[in-house]
Design an enzyme around this catalytic site. Structure first.
Site, PDB file in Angstrom:
ATOM      1  N   ASN A   1       0.837  -1.200   0.000  1.00  0.00           N
ATOM      2  CA  ASN A   1       0.000   0.000   0.000  1.00  0.00           C
ATOM      3  C   ASN A   1       0.865   1.239   0.000  1.00  0.00           C
ATOM      4  O   ASN A   1       1.953   1.271   0.566  1.00  0.00           O
ATOM      5  CB  ASN A   1      -0.968  -0.009   1.193  1.00  0.00           C
ATOM      6  CG  ASN A   1      -0.403   0.683   2.420  1.00  0.00           C
ATOM      7  OD1 ASN A   1      -0.448   1.912   2.524  1.00  0.00           O
ATOM      8  ND2 ASN A   1       0.156  -0.106   3.336  1.00  0.00           N
TER       9      ASN A   1
ATOM     10  N   PHE B   1      -1.700   8.216   4.157  1.00  0.00           N
ATOM     11  CA  PHE B   1      -2.491   8.836   5.248  1.00  0.00           C
ATOM     12  C   PHE B   1      -3.761   9.519   4.734  1.00  0.00           C
ATOM     13  O   PHE B   1      -4.072  10.658   5.098  1.00  0.00           O
ATOM     14  CB  PHE B   1      -1.648   9.859   6.035  1.00  0.00           C
ATOM     15  CG  PHE B   1      -0.602   9.276   6.936  1.00  0.00           C
ATOM     16  CD1 PHE B   1      -0.525   7.908   7.194  1.00  0.00           C
ATOM     17  CD2 PHE B   1       0.330  10.110   7.569  1.00  0.00           C
ATOM     18  CE1 PHE B   1       0.448   7.389   8.045  1.00  0.00           C
ATOM     19  CE2 PHE B   1       1.304   9.596   8.419  1.00  0.00           C
ATOM     20  CZ  PHE B   1       1.360   8.236   8.648  1.00  0.00           C
TER      21      PHE B   1
ATOM     22  N   SER C   1       5.407   5.166   8.679  1.00  0.00           N
ATOM     23  CA  SER C   1       4.783   4.915   7.373  1.00  0.00           C
ATOM     24  C   SER C   1       5.784   5.281   6.286  1.00  0.00           C
ATOM     25  O   SER C   1       6.412   6.341   6.350  1.00  0.00           O
ATOM     26  CB  SER C   1       3.531   5.762   7.190  1.00  0.00           C
ATOM     27  OG  SER C   1       3.173   5.781   5.830  1.00  0.00           O
TER      28      SER C   1
ATOM     29  N   ASN D   1       4.969   6.119   3.376  1.00  0.00           N
ATOM     30  CA  ASN D   1       4.243   6.835   2.322  1.00  0.00           C
ATOM     31  C   ASN D   1       4.065   8.330   2.558  1.00  0.00           C
ATOM     32  O   ASN D   1       3.348   8.988   1.826  1.00  0.00           O
ATOM     33  CB  ASN D   1       2.883   6.173   2.110  1.00  0.00           C
ATOM     34  CG  ASN D   1       3.031   4.702   1.760  1.00  0.00           C
ATOM     35  OD1 ASN D   1       3.827   4.362   0.893  1.00  0.00           O
ATOM     36  ND2 ASN D   1       2.304   3.846   2.455  1.00  0.00           N
ATOM     37  N   THR D   2       4.707   8.867   3.601  1.00  0.00           N
ATOM     38  CA  THR D   2       4.732  10.315   3.811  1.00  0.00           C
ATOM     39  C   THR D   2       6.200  10.730   3.787  1.00  0.00           C
ATOM     40  O   THR D   2       6.974  10.302   4.646  1.00  0.00           O
ATOM     41  CB  THR D   2       4.080  10.693   5.160  1.00  0.00           C
ATOM     42  OG1 THR D   2       2.696  10.355   5.110  1.00  0.00           O
ATOM     43  CG2 THR D   2       4.224  12.176   5.445  1.00  0.00           C
TER      44      THR D   2
ATOM     45  N   LYS E   1       5.329   3.605  17.115  1.00  0.00           N
ATOM     46  CA  LYS E   1       5.280   2.532  16.104  1.00  0.00           C
ATOM     47  C   LYS E   1       6.433   2.699  15.134  1.00  0.00           C
ATOM     48  O   LYS E   1       6.569   3.749  14.505  1.00  0.00           O
ATOM     49  CB  LYS E   1       3.955   2.562  15.351  1.00  0.00           C
ATOM     50  CG  LYS E   1       3.819   1.436  14.329  1.00  0.00           C
ATOM     51  CD  LYS E   1       2.404   1.263  13.877  1.00  0.00           C
ATOM     52  CE  LYS E   1       2.279   0.172  12.831  1.00  0.00           C
ATOM     53  NZ  LYS E   1       0.889   0.008  12.384  1.00  0.00           N
TER      54      LYS E   1
ATOM     55  N   ASN F   1       5.687  -1.474  11.415  1.00  0.00           N
ATOM     56  CA  ASN F   1       4.906  -1.009  10.271  1.00  0.00           C
ATOM     57  C   ASN F   1       5.282  -1.846   9.028  1.00  0.00           C
ATOM     58  O   ASN F   1       5.977  -2.853   9.154  1.00  0.00           O
ATOM     59  CB  ASN F   1       5.197   0.481  10.043  1.00  0.00           C
ATOM     60  CG  ASN F   1       3.965   1.229   9.545  1.00  0.00           C
ATOM     61  OD1 ASN F   1       3.328   0.782   8.589  1.00  0.00           O
ATOM     62  ND2 ASN F   1       3.633   2.334  10.179  1.00  0.00           N
TER      63      ASN F   1
HETATM   64  C1  LIG Z   1      -3.767  -0.843   3.488  1.00  0.00           C
HETATM   65  C2  LIG Z   1      -2.937  -0.607   4.698  1.00  0.00           C
HETATM   66  C3  LIG Z   1      -2.980   0.629   5.327  1.00  0.00           C
HETATM   67  C4  LIG Z   1      -2.224   0.864   6.472  1.00  0.00           C
HETATM   68  N1  LIG Z   1      -2.299   2.082   7.094  1.00  0.00           N
HETATM   69  C5  LIG Z   1      -1.616   2.292   8.255  1.00  0.00           C
HETATM   70  C6  LIG Z   1      -1.743   3.519   8.945  1.00  0.00           C
HETATM   71  O1  LIG Z   1      -2.496   4.420   8.557  1.00  0.00           O
HETATM   72  N2  LIG Z   1      -1.008   3.687  10.079  1.00  0.00           N
HETATM   73  C7  LIG Z   1      -0.178   2.704  10.575  1.00  0.00           C
HETATM   74  O2  LIG Z   1       0.445   2.891  11.624  1.00  0.00           O
HETATM   75  N3  LIG Z   1      -0.061   1.522   9.935  1.00  0.00           N
HETATM   76  C8  LIG Z   1      -0.760   1.298   8.797  1.00  0.00           C
HETATM   77  N4  LIG Z   1      -0.640   0.087   8.156  1.00  0.00           N
HETATM   78  C9  LIG Z   1       0.307  -0.930   8.688  1.00  0.00           C
HETATM   79  C10 LIG Z   1      -0.378  -1.964   9.559  1.00  0.00           C
HETATM   80  O3  LIG Z   1      -0.934  -1.366  10.712  1.00  0.00           O
HETATM   81  C11 LIG Z   1       0.621  -3.066   9.992  1.00  0.00           C
HETATM   82  O4  LIG Z   1       1.637  -2.455  10.774  1.00  0.00           O
HETATM   83  C12 LIG Z   1       1.282  -3.761   8.812  1.00  0.00           C
HETATM   84  O5  LIG Z   1       0.349  -3.953   7.760  1.00  0.00           O
HETATM   85  C13 LIG Z   1       1.858  -5.130   9.194  1.00  0.00           C
HETATM   86  O6  LIG Z   1       0.863  -6.024   9.636  1.00  0.00           O
HETATM   87  P1  LIG Z   1       0.200  -7.163   8.690  1.00  0.00           P
HETATM   88  O7  LIG Z   1       1.324  -7.886   8.021  1.00  0.00           O
HETATM   89  O8  LIG Z   1      -0.599  -8.016   9.610  1.00  0.00           O
HETATM   90  O9  LIG Z   1      -0.672  -6.401   7.718  1.00  0.00           O
HETATM   91  C14 LIG Z   1      -1.397  -0.167   7.006  1.00  0.00           C
HETATM   92  C15 LIG Z   1      -1.360  -1.415   6.359  1.00  0.00           C
HETATM   93  C16 LIG Z   1      -2.109  -1.646   5.233  1.00  0.00           C
HETATM   94  C17 LIG Z   1      -2.053  -3.005   4.570  1.00  0.00           C
END
Ligand SMILES: Cc1cc2nc3c(=O)[nH]c(=O)nc-3n(C[C@H](O)[C@H](O)[C@H](O)COP(=O)(O)O)c2cc1C
Length: 353
Positions: free
Chosen positions: A109, A113, A170, A172-173, A210, A239
């Site tokens: 992704n 934000f 993140s 992406n910022t 985080k 993350n």
């Molecule tokens: C579509 C998407 C959007 C995410 N947006 C955020 C976010 O806004 N803030 C954040 O701290 N982590 C965000 N994450 C990261 C997740 O909270 C998590 O740390 C990461 O996906 C690893 O866990 P997983 O392998 O179980 O998905 C996002 C993940 C995905 C897939």
């Protein structure tokens, strides 16, 4: 097959972001039945003085705008985390910005934000809930004062949320992850903590940080040092990653953004183990990244996680995964002679608590 089981194959025919938005609408409308039964008592624990019925949470980014958190808790998650929320609403990156890497059981992704901003999210939290809900805060892309943005987030959510998360990880910022360097991190954590304490003098929510899974050795040591020098009460590890492991097979593997799901399990668990050793079990840690089974969650707990979170596995397994995962985790704890989750925390990193 229940409604959620029926919906999953249909949702997977939709483009990923459309499927996500539809899922939020279904949950918010109460159309997904609460599959929740009483949790096994072995899964209950107390962390930061708060009672968790089970240690499995929904990770940030799923319910960015706090539209579905009550339904998410009813599904049987031990806790959930809204956000990342920025002071002002922002649209995020152009679409498409969310990709399924089905062959790899992974997701990329670069949402950036996208969220409705502090005011909208805060007003939804004001009506209360039954369970544990954290608030994950960030900065606007065009902000010139990052610290001020996080302070605004703390001011808005300290009176409402069960815990606060400073998200500096993140991918992406632009520039966000530079806040993980020692000096800026310490300044940021201190400022946010001061604001939290100013708003909530009595019983303030714990403040967590985080972090990214892509930190080098020096940065990991910096994070541990900052965490231990007291401005934060816990860490969330981790993350999404900007790495692209050789093993990836999907055609989407070169898309820009953060990779999550199965390929993140091992690196994120190794980083968790490392930070657990460096912090000597003195801070509660939340393990996240690639969890799709009871065994995955158990591995994080033994590596030092008091709690775990997941997101990407839901894309492939649906909410039925949760009941299965909790059952497997309770069985594994019993098989190893642990009466509760807390007894297993960190046994493979620092000999447990
Ligand atoms: C579509 C998407 C959007 C995410 N947006 C955020 C976010 O806004 N803030 C954040 O701290 N982590 C965000 N994450 C990261 C997740 O909270 C998590 O740390 C990461 O996906 C690893 O866990 P997983 O392998 O179980 O998905 C996002 C993940 C995905 C897939």
């Amino acid at each position: 097959m229940d409604l959620a089981g029926l919906a999953l194959p249909l949702l997977r025919l939709l483009p990923p972001e459309t499927a996500h938005d539809a899922t939020i609408r279904l949950l918010a409308a109460g159309l997904v039945p609460s599959g929740h039964m009483e949790d096994d008592p072995a899964l209950a624990s107390e962390v930061w003085g708060r009672q968790f019925a089970n240690p499995v949470g929904l990770a940030a980014g799923f319910d960015k705008n706090a539209e579905a958190f009550r339904a998410i808790l009813r599904l049987g998650f031990g806790f959930t985390e809204v956000g990342t929320v920025t002071p002002h609403p922002q649209a995020g990156n152009p679409k498409p910005r969310l990709f399924r890497l089905s062959e790899d059981r992974a997701v990329i992704n670069r949402m950036g934000f996208n969220n409705q901003g502090l005011e909208a999210v805060r007003s939804r939290l004001e009506t209360g809930w039954n369970g544990i809900v954290g608030a994950n805060i960030g900065k606007n892309k065009d902000s010139t004062d990052a610290v001020a943005d996080y302070v605004l987030g703390a001011r808005a959510f300290a009176p409402l949320a069960d815990y606060l998360v400073i998200n500096v990880s993140s991918p992406n910022t632009p520039g966000l992850r530079d806040l993980q360097r020692r000096e800026p991190l310490l300044a940021l954590a201190r400022a946010v903590r001061a604001e939290r304490d100013a708003v909530m003098a009595a019983n303030p929510p714990p403040l967590l940080l985080k972090v990214a899974p892509d930190l080098d050795e020096q940065q990991i040591e910096d994070v541990a040092e900052v965490a231990l020098s007291a401005p934060v009460d816990g860490l969330i590890i981790s993350n999404t990653t900007i790495a692209r492991p050789e093993s990836l097979r999907s055609a989407h593997r070169q898309e820009a953004g953060g990779l999550s799901g199965a390929p993140l399990l091992q690196p994120a668990t190794e980083m968790l183990r490392w930070l657990s050793r460096l912090t000597g079990g003195r801070l509660p840690l939340i393990g996240v990244g690639g969890i799709a089974s009871g065994a995955d969650a158990y591995a994080k707990i033994k590596a030092g996680a008091s709690l775990v979170q997941l997101y990407s596995a839901l894309v492939y397994h649906g909410p039925g995964l949760l009941t299965r995962l909790k059952r497997e985790l309770a069985a594994q704890l019993r098989a190893d002679g642990f009466r509760t989750v807390s007894e297993a925390v960190g046994v493979e990193s620092n000999g447990g608590r």
